[in-house]
Design a protein around this motif. Structure first.
Motif, short mmCIF file in Angstrom:
data_model
loop_
_atom_site.label_atom_id
_atom_site.label_comp_id
_atom_site.label_asym_id
_atom_site.label_seq_id
_atom_site.Cartn_x
_atom_site.Cartn_y
_atom_site.Cartn_z
N SER A 1 24.05 -55.25 14.48
CA SER A 1 25.27 -55.19 13.67
C SER A 1 25.96 -53.85 13.91
N PRO A 2 27.25 -53.84 14.20
CA PRO A 2 27.96 -52.59 14.45
C PRO A 2 28.37 -51.88 13.16
N ASN A 3 27.39 -51.60 12.32
CA ASN A 3 27.65 -50.88 11.07
C ASN A 3 26.99 -49.50 11.08
N ASP B 1 28.88 -59.06 13.39
CA ASP B 1 29.93 -58.28 12.72
C ASP B 1 30.63 -59.09 11.62
N CYS C 1 31.41 -53.06 9.35
CA CYS C 1 31.35 -53.02 10.81
C CYS C 1 32.61 -52.36 11.37
N GLU D 1 30.51 -50.64 17.67
CA GLU D 1 30.29 -51.66 18.69
C GLU D 1 30.39 -51.06 20.09
#
Length: 293
Positions: A16-18, A49, A55, A60
């Motif tokens: 996850s792009p968090n 995402d 996110c 990312e």
């Protein structure tokens, strides 16, 4: 129960792009790569995402830089959950048609008050395997007319799975095959310990539980390789797979990379981040050696 057929093995790494990737993510990605190579299988990358409030594009971008630096290659195209909301909505609609979803209106403060009142009476409040208190039954038991009134007035809510009703539709034991670093063999799933899990929120059209089983099925994933912290969540995933008539992958829950405090790493721990280690002149070979590859 559907089991993976004798097709080519398919693995996936799904960050996850968090936040920035850390050593725990590297372990998972490299384990997926190793197992895919050993079985002559395919290796996919999925960007989870779905939660657009947390996110971010820069995270990312860093994921791709980190994975390329580690020498990991994945098939194209990359699946991004934010581009496939309709798939999750279709699954929600199927569960709704079975009468298994209800709107939940209690705020965090109200849930906290129920918890405090229950524990003050001397009866411990049930908690899920992660230690979070189970959601109270208020909304599940709410009369349909009152529920409709609250929805008409636009009261903010989540959508939850009626666990008791869902389990009543399952006529055979829920099991899954586990090959990881903890329990092994055929594992009996017990989703009831999670209570009425969230399937959709106002800020995320699909929960992790729902989106991951839909994605794995649509991508033909045959082997789910992830950390032991998600071992117990597999029980919920097996239930959703059964309800939605989805195939069942083989599961492999690997060991966790722990910090100096003995707890699993989090994305807030910059010292273990792949980007920070790269900036400190560590090589990909250093990372692989550190993780036992």
């Amino acid at each position: 129960m559907h089991s993976p057929s004798r097709q080519k093995a398919v693995f996936r790494f799904a960050p996850s792009p968090n936040g920035f990737l850390h050593l725990g993510h590297a372990l998972s990605a490299l384990t997926n790569q190793k197992m895919a190579q050993e079985q002559g299988g395919r290796l996919l990358l999925r960007i989870e995402d779905i939660d657009q409030t947390r996110c971010r594009a820069e995270f990312e971008d860093e994921i791709f830089r980190d994975l390329a630096w580690l020498g990991l290659e994945f098939e194209s195209p990359v699946r991004r959950q934010s581009q496939h909301v309709a798939d999750y909505q279709e699954a929600l609609s199927r569960l709704e048609a079975l009468g298994l979803i209800y709107p939940a209106f209690l705020t965090r403060g109200e849930v906290k008050a129920r918890l405090a009142a229950g524990e003050a009476s001397g009866k411990p409040w049930p908690r899920d395997p992660d230690g979070a208190p189970l959601y109270p039954p208020d909304d599940r038991l709410r009369p349909a007319s009152q529920r409709a009134h609250l929805l008409k007035n636009g009261l903010r809510h989540t959508l939850r799975l009626d666990m008791q009703k869902a389990l009543s539709l399952v006529k055979e034991p829920l099991t899954f095959q586990e090959t990881g670093d903890g329990e092994k063999g055929e594992i009996t799933a017990d989703p009831s310990v999670w209570g009425d899990v969230v399937l959709s929120r106002s800020d995320a059209p699909s929960s992790y539980h729902l989106s991951v089983v839909v994605d794995d099925a649509l991508q033909g994933v045959t082997h789910v390789v992830r950390g032991l912290d998600l071992f117990h969540a597999t029980s919920v995933h097996r239930l959703l797979q059964q309800l939605l008539d989805l195939p069942v992958p083989v599961y492999h829950h690997h060991r966790l990379v722990l910090g100096a405090d003995g707890r699993k790493l989090s994305k807030s721990q910059g010292s273990t981040g792949i980007a920070a280690l790269r900036a400190a002149d560590h090589s990909p070979a250093d990372i692989r050696h550190l993780l036992g590859f």
